[in-house]
Scaffold this motif. Structure first.
Motif, PDB file in Angstrom:
ATOM      1  N   PRO A   1       0.842  -1.215   0.000  1.00  0.00           N
ATOM      2  CA  PRO A   1       0.000   0.000   0.000  1.00  0.00           C
ATOM      3  C   PRO A   1       0.868   1.253   0.000  1.00  0.00           C
ATOM      4  CG  PRO A   1       0.057  -1.001   2.189  1.00  0.00           C
ATOM      5  CD  PRO A   1       0.807  -1.936   1.271  1.00  0.00           C
ATOM      6  N   GLN A   2       0.275   2.383  -0.372  1.00  0.00           N
ATOM      7  CA  GLN A   2       0.968   3.673  -0.287  1.00  0.00           C
ATOM      8  C   GLN A   2       1.071   4.072   1.181  1.00  0.00           C
ATOM      9  OE1 GLN A   2       2.096   5.534  -2.838  1.00  0.00           O
ATOM     10  NE2 GLN A   2       1.168   4.479  -4.590  1.00  0.00           N
ATOM     11  N   ALA A   3       2.175   4.706   1.538  1.00  0.00           N
ATOM     12  CA  ALA A   3       2.282   5.272   2.889  1.00  0.00           C
ATOM     13  C   ALA A   3       1.181   6.326   3.069  1.00  0.00           C
ATOM     14  CB  ALA A   3       3.656   5.904   3.070  1.00  0.00           C
ATOM     15  N   ASN A   4       0.717   6.473   4.272  1.00  0.00           N
ATOM     16  CA  ASN A   4      -0.348   7.419   4.653  1.00  0.00           C
ATOM     17  C   ASN A   4      -1.747   6.942   4.276  1.00  0.00           C
ATOM     18  OD1 ASN A   4       1.515   9.294   5.716  1.00  0.00           O
ATOM     19  ND2 ASN A   4       1.901  10.080   3.643  1.00  0.00           N
ATOM     20  N   ARG A   5      -1.845   5.788   3.631  1.00  0.00           N
ATOM     21  CA  ARG A   5      -3.179   5.273   3.317  1.00  0.00           C
ATOM     22  C   ARG A   5      -3.864   4.830   4.612  1.00  0.00           C
ATOM     23  NH1 ARG A   5      -4.496   0.176  -0.694  1.00  0.00           N
ATOM     24  NH2 ARG A   5      -6.515  -0.368   0.242  1.00  0.00           N
ATOM     25  N   VAL A   6      -5.142   5.158   4.722  1.00  0.00           N
ATOM     26  CA  VAL A   6      -5.933   4.733   5.876  1.00  0.00           C
ATOM     27  C   VAL A   6      -6.676   3.460   5.491  1.00  0.00           C
ATOM     28  CG1 VAL A   6      -7.824   5.363   7.435  1.00  0.00           C
ATOM     29  CG2 VAL A   6      -6.176   7.104   6.690  1.00  0.00           C
ATOM     30  N   VAL A   7      -6.490   2.426   6.296  1.00  0.00           N
ATOM     31  CA  VAL A   7      -7.143   1.142   5.964  1.00  0.00           C
ATOM     32  C   VAL A   7      -8.007   0.682   7.135  1.00  0.00           C
ATOM     33  CG1 VAL A   7      -5.325   0.421   4.376  1.00  0.00           C
ATOM     34  CG2 VAL A   7      -5.190  -0.260   6.770  1.00  0.00           C
ATOM     35  N   LYS A   8      -9.043  -0.058   6.794  1.00  0.00           N
ATOM     36  CA  LYS A   8      -9.906  -0.669   7.810  1.00  0.00           C
ATOM     37  C   LYS A   8      -9.516  -2.137   7.951  1.00  0.00           C
ATOM     38  CE  LYS A   8     -14.293   1.797   7.912  1.00  0.00           C
ATOM     39  NZ  LYS A   8     -14.361   2.678   6.732  1.00  0.00           N
ATOM     40  N   ALA A   9      -9.730  -2.679   9.131  1.00  0.00           N
ATOM     41  CA  ALA A   9      -9.484  -4.104   9.330  1.00  0.00           C
ATOM     42  C   ALA A   9     -10.309  -4.899   8.320  1.00  0.00           C
ATOM     43  CB  ALA A   9      -9.850  -4.508  10.751  1.00  0.00           C
ATOM     44  N   GLY A  10      -9.677  -5.854   7.667  1.00  0.00           N
ATOM     45  CA  GLY A  10     -10.385  -6.688   6.694  1.00  0.00           C
ATOM     46  C   GLY A  10     -10.323  -6.153   5.273  1.00  0.00           C
ATOM     47  N   GLU A  11      -9.720  -4.952   5.106  1.00  0.00           N
ATOM     48  CA  GLU A  11      -9.653  -4.336   3.775  1.00  0.00           C
ATOM     49  C   GLU A  11      -8.444  -4.877   3.009  1.00  0.00           C
ATOM     50  OE1 GLU A  11      -9.883  -0.046   4.043  1.00  0.00           O
ATOM     51  OE2 GLU A  11      -8.799   0.194   2.157  1.00  0.00           O
ATOM     52  N   ALA A  12      -8.635  -5.191   1.729  1.00  0.00           N
ATOM     53  CA  ALA A  12      -7.517  -5.643   0.890  1.00  0.00           C
ATOM     54  C   ALA A  12      -6.592  -4.464   0.665  1.00  0.00           C
ATOM     55  CB  ALA A  12      -8.033  -6.175  -0.440  1.00  0.00           C
ATOM     56  N   CYS A  13      -5.310  -4.592   1.011  1.00  0.00           N
ATOM     57  CA  CYS A  13      -4.425  -3.439   0.882  1.00  0.00           C
ATOM     58  C   CYS A  13      -3.058  -3.809   0.306  1.00  0.00           C
ATOM     59  CB  CYS A  13      -4.270  -2.732   2.211  1.00  0.00           C
ATOM     60  SG  CYS A  13      -3.402  -3.696   3.419  1.00  0.00           S
ATOM     61  N   ALA A  14      -2.833  -5.069   0.004  1.00  0.00           N
ATOM     62  CA  ALA A  14      -1.587  -5.481  -0.639  1.00  0.00           C
ATOM     63  C   ALA A  14      -1.908  -6.700  -1.493  1.00  0.00           C
ATOM     64  CB  ALA A  14      -0.514  -5.810   0.398  1.00  0.00           C
ATOM     65  N   VAL A  15      -0.981  -7.016  -2.404  1.00  0.00           N
ATOM     66  CA  VAL A  15      -1.159  -8.194  -3.257  1.00  0.00           C
ATOM     67  C   VAL A  15       0.147  -8.975  -3.250  1.00  0.00           C
ATOM     68  CG1 VAL A  15      -1.693  -9.051  -5.575  1.00  0.00           C
ATOM     69  CG2 VAL A  15      -2.773  -6.951  -4.742  1.00  0.00           C
ATOM     70  N   VAL A  16       0.042 -10.278  -3.120  1.00  0.00           N
ATOM     71  CA  VAL A  16       1.227 -11.118  -3.205  1.00  0.00           C
ATOM     72  C   VAL A  16       0.989 -12.103  -4.352  1.00  0.00           C
ATOM     73  CG1 VAL A  16       0.371 -12.650  -1.373  1.00  0.00           C
ATOM     74  CG2 VAL A  16       2.795 -12.600  -1.893  1.00  0.00           C
TER      75      VAL A  16
END
Lengths: 127, 373
Positions: free
Chosen positions: A45-60
């Motif tokens: 994810p980008q730095a400073n991004r606000v994420v919620k628990a359970g939100e997709a924020c990276a890909v492997v």
């Protein structure tokens, strides 16, 4: 038998969290890297991004598949691991160390405590 | 309910990861796709390809029938030789791509894709009915026969020891030749061919013999580092050499010329299904062609169905990726896509859309990899 360190908390979707004060480091478990096999790409994810628990924020990604990584906790991304973006195999070789994904400033400290403890996660993957 | 080959339990015992492929439950990998890929490029690997179909064509009318049915020229084949060829509909669209072996004066064995067996056999039967009056018999042997593929540079060093007796030492076959051999009292066929871009052999055997044959090859190859390899590596291996996979590069709306397979279409042999369309494409040129591309910046690997764009101020959607992967040999994202002919030239810049963002790529000459000869 895969490694489940005793000092971490775990999400059912195979991410781990290492909490330290009001921040936490997030990565994927040894079991997850073993299931993926050769990790060939990590999108952070980008730095400073606000994420919620359970939100997709990276890909492997392995050779064959792309898998979403879900943030186990809510907060603001304060640092990402550029070393793992440059060398994705760190996820395979050191999933709990140099293969970490991002550091997050927690917005709801109670969330981490509600994640699986090592015994419960161990039971999920070995059960 | 997915079908399983006779080797299913063997795969489970090897710890294979199993996935659906063409209606079959098949091993995608045993240890890792990267390891199995490198094993086949440098040593040898053994693949279960028993999901593929086999069709026998027999009788004095076989050659004339097959020359009408298939694009390549069957008269090029002596007994115990095979060729890659395509089966097209009347408009030149590809029904399947296959290997045909001549295993007798008037006897041929067709090896077809697993996902196309039913469609193929219906088409072949229908076409055979038009040849009534000539001695011709077609038989679907897909359940009776199966195949395994031994691939990699070390294969020739131990293939001869995999049988109880041989007609010709398989290691002395040249590419696309086939011979018979015995396992116990049963006949198997051994062809010097494959679909990985490496030297290797495909063994066609009665289904009941596949498990003992598999064991025999792994035992003979153990000291050469030969182990089982899954369909994951098979896919990365064939993509690096730009071999088409039905359902990706090929379908019933695509001609062999558009796919870049004109070499396997014989225009001087007389009439054949789809000839008119392909002859027009030959004289006027195709409008689109299957092109190979590589990613030129750091990006996730391209994958099938990702959108493909032209570059520049009026960038347009050109189509989608048909095959795409990380190349284990080259450590870069590679793929194939259909492009308008003007853009299908090496050096053309295109962009691949990955999760909503476009990444630069460049059309390159096929193939990505060629084995040292």
């Amino acid at each position: 038998m895969t490694n489940v360190p005793s000092d971490l908390r775990y999400a059912k979707s195979h991410e781990w969290v290492r909490v330290s004060g009001d921040t936490a480091v997030v990565g994927i478990t040894d079991h997850a890297q073993h299931e993926l096999t050769d990790v060939v790409f990590v999108e952070l994810p980008q730095a400073n991004r606000v994420v919620k628990a359970g939100e997709a924020c990276a890909v492997v990604e392995s050779v064959k598949t792309a898998s979403d990584i879900y943030s186990p906790v809510s907060g603001t991304i304060i640092e990402v691991n550029s070393a793992v973006a440059n060398n994705p195999s760190l996820v395979n070789t050191d999933p709990y160390g140099s293969g970490w994904f991002y550091k997050i400033k927690l917005s709801a400290a109670s969330e981490a405590a509600a994640l699986l403890d090592p015994a419960a996660y161990g039971a999920q993957i070995h059960g | 309910m997915l079908q399983r080959t006779e080797l299913f339990e063997v795969h489970q015992a090897h710890g294979a990861r199993l996935v659906e492929f063409g209606g079959w439950e098949m091993p995608v990998q045993y240890t890792s796709i990267m390891e199995e890929h490198q094993m086949v490029r440098t040593k040898a690997g053994l693949f279960d390809i028993a999901h593929m179909g086999e069709v026998a064509v027999r009788g004095a009318g076989s050659a004339a029938f097959l020359n009408q049915l298939l694009t390549n020229n069957i008269h090029k084949l002596s007994v115990w030789e095979g060729q890659y060829t395509l089966m097209c509909n009347d408009l030149g669209g590809v029904i399947d791509d296959l290997y045909v072996y001549r295993i007798g004066e008037h006897e041929y064995l067709l090896i077809v894709n697993a996902s196309r067996v039913e469609v193929d056999f219906a088409w072949i039967s229908q076409e055979a009915a038009r040849h009534r009056g000539t001695p011709l018999e077609v038989e679907n042997l897909s359940n009776a026969l199966g195949a395994i593929a031994l691939q990699g540079p070390a294969s020739q060093a131990f293939i001869d020891g995999c049988f109880d007796s041989v007609t010709t030492q398989p290691s002395t076959l040249v590419k696309n030749q086939i011979t018979s051999a015995k396992l116990g009292d049963e006949t198997v066929y051994v062809a010097r061919t494959g679909y990985t871009g490496e030297d290797g052999f495909e063994i066609v055997a009665p289904s009941a013999l596949l498990a003992p044959m598999w064991k025999r090859v792994l035992e003979a190859g153990a000291s050469y580092g030969c182990k089982p390899a899954g369909l994951g590596a098979r896919d990365t291996l064939r993509t690096e050499v730009c071999y088409p996979l039905y359902g990706h590069e090929l379908d019933e709306t695509t001609t062999p010329l558009e796919a870049g397979l004109g070499y396997f279409v014989s225009f001087d042999k007389g009439g054949f299904n789809g000839r008119d369309t392909m002859a027009a494409q030959l004289s006027h040129g195709v409008l689109r062609r299957c092109a190979a591309f590589k990613m030129t910046d750091k990006s996730a690997p391209p994958r099938p169905h990702y959108p493909v764009w032209s570059v520049g101020p009026d960038a347009a959607l050109l189509g989608e990726v048909v095959s795409g992967t990380l190349s284990p040999t080259l450590s870069m994202g590679i793929g194939m896509t259909y492009l308008p002919i003007a853009l299908a030239q090496p050096g053309t810049k295109i962009e691949i859309e990955i999760r909503g963002r476009r990444f630069p790529a460049e059309v390159v000459k096929k193939p990505f990899y060629r084995k040292a000869s």
